[in-house]
Design a protein around this motif. Structure first.
Motif, short mmCIF file in Angstrom:
data_model
loop_
_atom_site.label_atom_id
_atom_site.label_comp_id
_atom_site.label_asym_id
_atom_site.label_seq_id
_atom_site.Cartn_x
_atom_site.Cartn_y
_atom_site.Cartn_z
N ASN A 1 -132.27 -16.38 83.11
CA ASN A 1 -130.96 -16.98 83.31
C ASN A 1 -129.80 -15.97 83.27
N THR B 1 -126.60 -18.44 87.11
CA THR B 1 -126.20 -19.74 86.57
C THR B 1 -124.72 -20.05 86.80
N ARG C 1 -123.96 -21.55 92.23
CA ARG C 1 -124.51 -22.90 92.43
C ARG C 1 -123.81 -23.62 93.56
N THR D 1 -133.80 -21.84 89.69
CA THR D 1 -134.29 -21.97 88.32
C THR D 1 -134.68 -20.63 87.72
#
Length: 410
Positions: free
Chosen positions: A7, A12, A17, A135
């Motif tokens: 991550n 993230t 996103r 992910t």
């Protein structure tokens, strides 16, 4: 075994996103993955500069999806499958999965595909043919990219000669990636292919060659890669002036500056460096720095005193003096009596402006013409020799006009 990224913030972030959401709104879940350097560096715990994304969407569809989401879309290379999205003030380069149709050693004609394996097969090295989803799960189509990255191996995807003949720049990229990520000795099969195909480097533009060379020299320690280039006959192709001896070896310990490292690879001769810069199409700023550093080499020493240092900075500029001193240190010339003192003087002293001009001489009766230039040059030489005195300028000029038994005041 499934490998995941831990991550990293760039993965993230809301900006990232938003880009993925825009693409997946048009192409469905899984239509986009991170690819290449961001995945490799994150896997190795290294900094990530550029974020590249691969997608099954064709370029026009990706472009439209980005715009529909309200993000800035830039058609940076639609014909080759690339658009750029700007999200959160950060660029994301998005490229449609591709396969090569024809190549000529410099450019490729591509066709778009939705096959991740085909896209991976056209990439240069296995550690660069890594993909990751939102992910953090890593996909490794070659089956060896993760292992190569973790082990510090730079190995071509498939047959090295085939990969090189698709784009001869891959020879230099091999040594550049070895400089940054390689451990132990370079891959023998890759080395043999680079040596056999080195003649193809002549087909590349000077700008592409110099860009790769400077990236290589910016690596934390480029010495093993440069030695490998020399052993494969590649260094002589792009830099026939190169001397990989003690000066270059020591300078790599003293400085991480790629321009200084390039200068240390060749003799400190201004004309030679000027020609090298022209041949490699280096920027004017880099060319001038190389040349002035070489010109300064004979005028400075690490053990020079304050007065000599100020004179050198005035005549040559602080950057040229610093560069020349660094090369002198690497060459082992002179003993730096007080290195911190000298560095502080060079970087902290502001050279004064010549305090007299043609008008001052005109007031003393000198008519404009060649004599004015001669007198100003003589004044400047004495002013520098006396360590830039703040006063006594008119008396010095008068002494130059009517030299008597006494020298101009100091």
């Amino acid at each position: 075994m499934t490998v995941r990224l831990d991550n990293p913030p760039w993965l993230t972030s809301a900006a990232t996103r938003a880009v993925f959401a825009a693409l997946e709104a048009a192409g469905g879940p899984g239509c986009a993955r991170f690819v290449g350097g961001s995945v490799r560096n994150a896997l190795l715990g290294q900094a990530v500069d550029d974020i590249d994304i691969a997608t099954t969407l064709e370029p026009e569809a990706a472009f439209g999806a980005i715009r529909k989401a309200g993000l800035k879309a830039v058609p940076t290379g639609l014909a080759h499958g690339t658009v750029t999205a700007v999200s959160g003030h950060r660029p994301y380069e998005i490229t449609t999965l591709r396969r090569d149709v024809t190549t000529d050693g410099r450019n490729a004609t591509v066709a778009f595909t939705d096959d991740w394996g085909e896209d991976a097969a056209r990439r240069d090295f296995r550690l660069n043919a890594l993909y990751a989803d939102l992910t953090g799960r890593i996909y490794d189509p070659t089956g060896a990219g993760v292992e190569d990255a973790l082990a510090g191996r730079v190995i071509f995807v498939g047959d090295p000669v085939t990969r090189i003949r698709e784009d001869y720049l891959r020879i230099l990229r091999f040594f550049r990636f070895y400089a940054w990520y390689g451990r132990d000795v370079p891959d023998a099969v890759a080395m043999a292919a680079c040596a056999a195909e080195a003649e193809g480097l002549a087909r590349l533009s000077a700008e592409r060659v110099s860009k790769e060379l400077m990236k290589l020299l910016a690596a934390p320690d480029p010495r093993r890669a440069v030695a490998a280039m020399a052993a494969a006959g590649v260094l002589a192709r792009i830099l026939p002036e190169a001397e990989t001896g003690p000066v270059f070896q020591r300078l790599c310990d003293l400085s991480a500056d790629p321009v200084l490292r390039l200068a240390a690879l060749v003799p400190a001769e201004a004309d030679l460096l000027r020609g090298l810069a022209g041949r490699l199409r280096l920027s004017n700023a880099v060319r001038d720095r190389l040349v002035t550093g070489a010109e300064a080499a004979a005028a400075v020493r690490p053990d020079m005193g304050d007065r000599a240092a100020r004179a050198a900075v005035y005549r040559l500029g602080a950057r040229a003096v610093q560069d020349a001193l660094m090369r002198q240190r690497a060459a082992g010339a002179g003993a730096p009596v007080d290195d911190q003192r000298l560095t502080a003087l060079i970087t902290g002293w502001t050279p004064p402006v010549l305090p007299v001009g043609g008008r001052d001489l005109a007031r003393l009766g000198v008519a404009p013409g060649p004599e004015t230039g001669r007198l100003l040059k003589a004044f400047e030489a004495g002013w520098i020799a006396d360590d830039f005195p703040a006063g006594g300028h008119e008396a010095r000029l008068r002494a130059l006009l009517d030299p008597g038994p006494n020298p101009p005041p100091g």
